[in-house]
Motif scaffolding. Structure first.
Motif, mmCIF file in Angstrom:
data_model
loop_
_atom_site.group_PDB
_atom_site.id
_atom_site.type_symbol
_atom_site.label_atom_id
_atom_site.label_comp_id
_atom_site.label_asym_id
_atom_site.label_seq_id
_atom_site.Cartn_x
_atom_site.Cartn_y
_atom_site.Cartn_z
ATOM 1 N N LEU A 1 48.023 23.195 35.493
ATOM 2 C CA LEU A 1 47.754 22.365 36.817
ATOM 3 C C LEU A 1 48.476 23.040 37.965
ATOM 4 C CD1 LEU A 1 46.149 20.207 38.098
ATOM 5 C CD2 LEU A 1 48.221 18.804 37.816
ATOM 6 N N GLY A 2 49.904 23.386 37.655
ATOM 7 C CA GLY A 2 50.428 23.923 38.454
ATOM 8 C C GLY A 2 49.987 25.465 38.959
ATOM 9 N N PHE A 3 49.819 26.149 37.871
ATOM 10 C CA PHE A 3 49.079 27.543 38.154
ATOM 11 C C PHE A 3 47.912 27.284 38.790
ATOM 12 C CE2 PHE A 3 46.346 30.808 36.575
ATOM 13 C CZ PHE A 3 47.115 31.959 37.090
ATOM 14 N N LEU A 4 47.008 26.557 38.633
ATOM 15 C CA LEU A 4 45.685 26.510 39.373
ATOM 16 C C LEU A 4 46.015 26.132 40.868
ATOM 17 C CD1 LEU A 4 43.335 24.643 36.676
ATOM 18 C CD2 LEU A 4 43.635 27.084 37.107
ATOM 19 N N VAL A 5 46.977 25.182 40.904
ATOM 20 C CA VAL A 5 47.261 24.788 42.476
ATOM 21 C C VAL A 5 47.948 25.969 43.291
ATOM 22 C CG1 VAL A 5 48.983 23.392 43.639
ATOM 23 C CG2 VAL A 5 47.656 22.358 42.014
ATOM 24 N N LEU A 6 48.837 26.733 42.509
ATOM 25 C CA LEU A 6 49.461 27.803 43.381
ATOM 26 C C LEU A 6 48.394 29.128 43.470
ATOM 27 C CD1 LEU A 6 52.992 28.062 41.528
ATOM 28 C CD2 LEU A 6 52.426 27.239 43.813
ATOM 29 N N THR A 7 47.498 29.181 42.485
ATOM 30 C CA THR A 7 46.609 30.070 42.740
ATOM 31 C C THR A 7 45.676 29.565 43.679
ATOM 32 O OG1 THR A 7 46.707 30.581 40.231
ATOM 33 C CG2 THR A 7 44.578 31.221 41.569
ATOM 34 N N ALA A 8 45.145 28.468 43.963
ATOM 35 C CA ALA A 8 44.396 27.965 45.076
ATOM 36 C C ALA A 8 45.204 28.352 46.298
ATOM 37 C CB ALA A 8 43.836 26.504 45.010
ATOM 38 N N LEU A 9 46.477 27.998 46.422
ATOM 39 C CA LEU A 9 47.399 28.224 47.738
ATOM 40 C C LEU A 9 47.366 29.687 48.230
ATOM 41 C CD1 LEU A 9 49.150 27.137 49.469
ATOM 42 C CD2 LEU A 9 51.059 27.451 47.985
ATOM 43 N N ILE B 1 45.075 32.139 47.259
ATOM 44 C CA ILE B 1 43.579 32.183 47.714
ATOM 45 C C ILE B 1 43.259 31.786 49.061
ATOM 46 C CG2 ILE B 1 41.215 31.874 47.471
ATOM 47 C CD1 ILE B 1 41.952 32.130 44.240
ATOM 48 N N GLY B 2 43.764 30.500 49.389
ATOM 49 C CA GLY B 2 43.682 29.844 50.717
ATOM 50 C C GLY B 2 44.602 30.727 51.849
ATOM 51 N N LEU B 3 45.683 31.274 51.672
ATOM 52 C CA LEU B 3 46.646 31.744 52.577
ATOM 53 C C LEU B 3 46.063 33.095 52.802
ATOM 54 C CD1 LEU B 3 50.154 30.707 51.433
ATOM 55 C CD2 LEU B 3 48.597 30.061 53.634
ATOM 56 N N GLY B 4 45.554 33.853 51.715
ATOM 57 C CA GLY B 4 44.901 35.115 51.624
ATOM 58 C C GLY B 4 43.588 35.338 52.704
ATOM 59 N N THR B 5 42.860 34.287 52.459
ATOM 60 C CA THR B 5 41.580 34.126 53.241
ATOM 61 C C THR B 5 41.936 34.151 54.795
ATOM 62 O OG1 THR B 5 40.581 33.128 51.253
ATOM 63 C CG2 THR B 5 39.450 32.895 53.433
ATOM 64 N N ARG C 1 42.150 36.456 60.106
ATOM 65 C CA ARG C 1 42.884 36.664 61.303
ATOM 66 C C ARG C 1 42.981 38.101 61.538
ATOM 67 N NH1 ARG C 1 47.276 34.209 60.268
ATOM 68 N NH2 ARG C 1 48.450 35.948 59.459
ATOM 69 N N TYR C 2 43.202 39.025 60.467
ATOM 70 C CA TYR C 2 43.402 40.421 60.525
ATOM 71 C C TYR C 2 41.886 41.063 61.256
ATOM 72 C CZ TYR C 2 43.433 45.281 59.211
ATOM 73 O OH TYR C 2 43.374 46.781 59.032
ATOM 74 N N GLU C 3 41.023 40.489 60.624
ATOM 75 C CA GLU C 3 39.548 41.126 60.724
ATOM 76 C C GLU C 3 39.317 40.899 62.435
ATOM 77 O OE1 GLU C 3 36.882 39.622 57.950
ATOM 78 O OE2 GLU C 3 37.676 41.468 56.698
ATOM 79 N N ARG C 4 39.518 39.502 62.680
ATOM 80 C CA ARG C 4 39.278 39.098 64.121
ATOM 81 C C ARG C 4 40.100 40.133 65.106
ATOM 82 N NH1 ARG C 4 39.875 34.288 62.814
ATOM 83 N NH2 ARG C 4 42.161 33.884 63.384
#
Length: 60
Positions: free
Chosen positions: A10-18, A20-24, A29-32
Motif C-alpha cells: 500500500l505504501g509503495f502504491l501511494v508513493l508511486t501515485a505521488l 506520477i502526480g508530481l511528474g505530471t 508546467r514545463y510544456e506551458r
C-alpha cells in the motif's frame, strides 16, 4: 503475518501515485513555459521595425 507485506504494498502504491502526480504537474508546467517562450519571439519578430543600425555599422 500478512499485515506488513500489505502495508508495504500500500505504501509503495501511494508513493508511486505521488511521484506520477508530481511528474505530471511538473511536465505540464514545463510544456506551458516552453509554448510561451516560443510564442514571444514569433510575435516580436513580426512587430520589429526597420530602424536598426545601418549595414556595416560597428560597435564603439
Amino acid at each position: 503475518m500478512v499485515l506488513w507485506p500489505a502495508v508495504t504494498l500500500l505504501g509503495f502504491l501511494v508513493l508511486t501515485a505521488l511521484v506520477i502526480g508530481l511528474g505530471t504537474s511538473s511536465t505540464a508546467r514545463y510544456e506551458r513555459e516552453q509554448r510561451a517562450a516560443q510564442a514571444v519571439p514569433a510575435r516580436a519578430a513580426t512587430t520589429r521595425t526597420a530602424t536598426g543600425e545601418p549595414v556595416g555599422a560597428r560597435a564603439a
